[in-house]
Scaffold this active site. Structure first.
Site, PDB file in Angstrom:
ATOM      1  N   GLY A  35     -37.545 -15.728 -11.122  1.00  0.00           N
ATOM      2  CA  GLY A  35     -38.982 -15.847 -11.351  1.00  0.00           C
ATOM      3  C   GLY A  35     -39.749 -14.604 -10.950  1.00  0.00           C
TER       4      GLY A  35
ATOM      5  N   ASP B  32     -34.208 -16.135  -3.764  1.00  0.00           N
ATOM      6  CA  ASP B  32     -34.764 -17.483  -3.618  1.00  0.00           C
ATOM      7  C   ASP B  32     -34.205 -18.203  -2.390  1.00  0.00           C
ATOM      8  OD1 ASP B  32     -32.185 -17.941  -4.348  1.00  0.00           O
ATOM      9  OD2 ASP B  32     -32.635 -19.271  -6.026  1.00  0.00           O
TER      10      ASP B  32
ATOM     11  N   CYS C 120     -37.658 -23.338  -5.102  1.00  0.00           N
ATOM     12  CA  CYS C 120     -38.279 -23.819  -6.343  1.00  0.00           C
ATOM     13  C   CYS C 120     -37.491 -24.919  -7.026  1.00  0.00           C
ATOM     14  CB  CYS C 120     -38.437 -22.675  -7.330  1.00  0.00           C
ATOM     15  SG  CYS C 120     -39.405 -21.342  -6.695  1.00  0.00           S
TER      16      CYS C 120
ATOM     17  N   CYS D 215     -28.290 -34.248  -4.438  1.00  0.00           N
ATOM     18  CA  CYS D 215     -29.759 -34.113  -4.448  1.00  0.00           C
ATOM     19  C   CYS D 215     -30.112 -33.255  -5.654  1.00  0.00           C
ATOM     20  CB  CYS D 215     -30.267 -33.512  -3.152  1.00  0.00           C
ATOM     21  SG  CYS D 215     -29.799 -31.801  -2.923  1.00  0.00           S
TER      22      CYS D 215
END
Lengths: 358, 77
Positions: free
Chosen positions: A33, A122, A180, A319
């Site tokens: 990103g 990230d 994110c 998850c």
């Protein structure tokens, strides 16, 4: 040169400034990103040599914000896909794609070939690795990080300025701050923050005296609030890194890689018997896992539902991306529960596998 | 004294507000944190730095009538 004429007519840049840009070497860690918009402007603006390091491949969920990619590059390594797109944007510069993970083993070797590092990662482990390797190799870091609608920008290790560790001395506990893929992010936010990182790179190369060093710029895309916080340099945070210089490879392996939480790849699940999936996401989270041997116990409720974990089964915790599930397994290890695994890649990896099997 | 406190990132989710004004009679950061932990027990488990008048300060620093910011690290990219 027509390509850079809008730079050259600026009195603060001129041909001399453009030549500095063309001679500069910038490494972007992470073509995600933040990395994508940064790379786009660094390439368009004529940074002479650009390195891109990323081990990951393009996924459909990246396309909402990772603007160098498209449906034609799904499944392709991000560093390689970015290089291809950027070479079309500007074939006159050199672009080095490094389709690897940045580790303590390769970081110093890679950093030494560049003047400036852009942190577009990230996760905290890589952010601290970048900080420490940049201190040892004496390179400034154009830093950016995002959370949902908010972003942070700064330049670390620039001249006598502070480092990331002067702001946050120790890495937070793994899994305590979501990324994110766990909590989501407004697509345009990394566009803004990544562009600001590129802006700082240009300012460093052009030797402007207004580089965002010693300051943390905070931006909220929802409220349009901006705050700039002053960060002081702490020499001891630099010394802590420099004394470990000779043991850098081993030291970073110790803090980052020796995690003994059992994890499992989706392909290896079939090798196990009596599988139970435990979905530790909140009950409202999508996509749902619609298979009979799956129970839902949100991570916050796990401790009070330990009796539901049968150690005779192979318990696979799932998850969104594999971070909370790792924390779930860590918790169960504390209660001596065996036969528990965290699913690498989370629900999307699982559902993709199920789709193939159907 | 009156303190205006700003919360960033996930801290704003814990406190359910981006900023608030509180009445505070003690003097240092540790005491302020004690006050906030009582008000928002979940804050205790979070990592963050404290800024006073837009400057990051240490846990021992003295608090005066000012603007305080609680800043967590972000990992996303």
């Amino acid at each position: 040169m027509n390509r850079y004429s809008r730079h050259i007519i600026l009195s603060d840049i001129g041909q001399e400034g453009q030549n500095k840009l063309l001679q500069a070497k910038v490494l972007v860690v992470g073509a995600g990103g933040l990395g994508c918009p940064a790379l786009q402007y660094l390439t368009a603006g004529g940074i002479g040599t650009i390195g891109i390091i990323d081990f990951d491949v393009v996924e459909e969920s990246n396309l909402q914000r990772q603007i160098l990619f498209g449906t034609s590059t799904l499944g392709i390594n991000k560093a390689l896909a970015a290089k291809k797109r950027l070479e079309d944007l500007n074939p006159t510069i050199t672009i080095n794609a490094i389709p690897e993970r940045l580790t303590s083993k390769n970081a110093l070797e890679i950093f030494k070939d560049y003047d400036i590092i852009v942190d577009g990662t990230d996760n905290f482990l890589t952010r601290y690795l970048i900080n420490d390797a940049a201190i040892i190799t004496n390179k400034p870091v154009a830093y950016g990080a995002i959370y949902k609608f908010e972003g942070q920008v700064s330049v670390f290790n620039y001249q006598e300025g502070p480092s990331y560790r002067c702001l946050f001395p120790v890495p937070p506990k793994e899994g305590s701050v979501a990324n994110c893929s766990e909590v989501g992010v407004l697509g345009v936010l990394p566009g803004i923050i990544g562009s600001m990182q590129a802006n700082e790179v240009f300012k460093i190369i052009l030797e402007f005296d207004t580089v965002l060093s010693g300051k943390l710029f905070c931006y909220n895309a929802k409220t349009n609030q901006t705050t700039t916080l002053k960060i002081n340099r702490s020499d001891s945070e630099f010394e802590k890194v420099l004394v470990r210089k000779d043991h850098f490879i081993n030291y970073h392996e110790d803090i980052s890689c020796h995690d003994s939480i059992p994890e499992i790849l989706v392909d290896d699940i079939l090798l196990k018997n009596n599988i139970t999936f435990i979905d530790v996401r909140e009950l409202h989270e999508q996509p749902e896992i619609n298979i009979p041997n799956c129970v839902k116990i949100p991570l916050g409720k796990l401790e009070e539902n330990l009796d539901k974990i049968n150690p005779k089964n192979t318990n696979i915790f799932v998850c969104q991306s594999g971070i909370r599930s790792k924390n779930a397994v860590r918790l169960l290890l504390k209660y001596d529960k065996s036969n528990c695994y965290s699913l690498i890649g989370g629900v999307s990896a699982l559902l993709q596998q199920l789709k193939i099997k159907i | 004294m009156t303190l205006n406190i700003k919360y960033f990132g996930l801290l704003a989710e814990v406190t359910n507000c981006n900023n608030e004004t509180i009445k505070f009679s003690n003097s240092n950061v540790a005491e302020l944190l004690g006050f906030l932990f009582k008000k928002y027990p979940e804050l205790k488990n979070k990592d963050f730095q404290v800024a006073q008048n837009n400057e990051i300060i240490s846990k021992e620093s003295i608090i005066s009538e000012s603007e305080i910011a609680l800043l967590p690290p972000f990992s996303g990219g």
